[in-house]
Scaffold this motif. Structure first.
Motif, PDB file in Angstrom:
ATOM      1  N   GLY A   1     134.611  17.657 147.314  1.00 39.75           N
ATOM      2  CA  GLY A   1     133.621  16.713 147.799  1.00 39.75           C
ATOM      3  C   GLY A   1     132.322  16.753 147.044  1.00 39.75           C
ATOM      4  N   GLY A   2     132.154  17.755 146.211  1.00 39.48           N
ATOM      5  CA  GLY A   2     130.930  17.904 145.445  1.00 39.48           C
ATOM      6  C   GLY A   2     130.885  17.011 144.222  1.00 39.48           C
ATOM      7  N   SER A   3     129.776  17.133 143.478  1.00 37.80           N
ATOM      8  CA  SER A   3     129.551  16.301 142.300  1.00 37.80           C
ATOM      9  C   SER A   3     129.107  17.152 141.112  1.00 37.80           C
ATOM     10  CB  SER A   3     128.458  15.257 142.581  1.00 37.80           C
ATOM     11  OG  SER A   3     128.839  14.384 143.617  1.00 37.80           O
ATOM     12  N   LEU A   4     129.422  16.648 139.948  1.00 33.49           N
ATOM     13  CA  LEU A   4     128.954  17.223 138.692  1.00 33.49           C
ATOM     14  C   LEU A   4     128.700  16.077 137.719  1.00 33.49           C
ATOM     15  CD1 LEU A   4     131.378  20.249 138.075  1.00 33.49           C
ATOM     16  CD2 LEU A   4     128.939  20.404 138.589  1.00 33.49           C
ATOM     17  N   ARG A   5     127.794  16.318 136.780  1.00 29.51           N
ATOM     18  CA  ARG A   5     127.599  15.357 135.700  1.00 29.51           C
ATOM     19  C   ARG A   5     127.808  16.085 134.383  1.00 29.51           C
ATOM     20  NH1 ARG A   5     122.378  11.797 133.700  1.00 29.51           N
ATOM     21  NH2 ARG A   5     121.687  13.866 133.009  1.00 29.51           N
ATOM     22  N   LEU A   6     128.793  15.631 133.650  1.00 32.34           N
ATOM     23  CA  LEU A   6     129.090  16.199 132.342  1.00 32.34           C
ATOM     24  C   LEU A   6     128.334  15.425 131.268  1.00 32.34           C
ATOM     25  CD1 LEU A   6     132.949  16.710 132.633  1.00 32.34           C
ATOM     26  CD2 LEU A   6     131.096  18.165 133.470  1.00 32.34           C
TER      27      LEU A   6
END
Length: 117
Positions: free
Chosen positions: A15-20
């Motif tokens: 459910g989390g987020s990351l930005r690559l």
């Protein structure tokens, strides 16, 4: 020749987020002049293209990430991004950037994404 440098991976709960982020070093490579893509390789699986963006800015993604992942390019920074939301354990992989739809340039080291509960 160009060397891609990926960053932004990490450990995240479902459910989390990351930005690559993807940067290019060693040449005058301009992201917006090529069709670009984000690829991933999960343990024991082949590397796959998950999202791509054309020179005209049209984007596409595989069904498994559609609506959750967004690919973009910041022309001013000459950097490509992959915004990943609503992450799932099956998104666990090493993520790479390269030209699309075939990664014919040198591969970078990638950035590891681990989604765990």
């Amino acid at each position: 020749q160009v060397q891609f440098v990926e960053s932004g991976g990490g450990l995240v709960q479902p459910g989390g987020s990351l930005r690559l982020s993807c940067a290019a070093s060693g040449s005058g490579f301009i992201f917006s002049l090529s069709n670009m893509g984000w690829y991933r390789q999960a343990p024991g699986k082949q590397r796959e293209l998950v999202a791509d963006i054309t020179r005209s800015g049209r984007t596409d993604s595989v069904d498994s990430v559609k609506g959750r992942f967004t690919i973009s390019i910041d022309n001013a920074k000459n950097t490509m991004y992959l915004q990943m939301n609503s992450l799932k354990p099956e998104d666990t992989a090493v993520y790479y950037c390269n030209v699309a739809p075939v990664g014919r340039l040198n591969w970078g080291l990638g950035t590891q994404v681990i989604v765990f509960s």
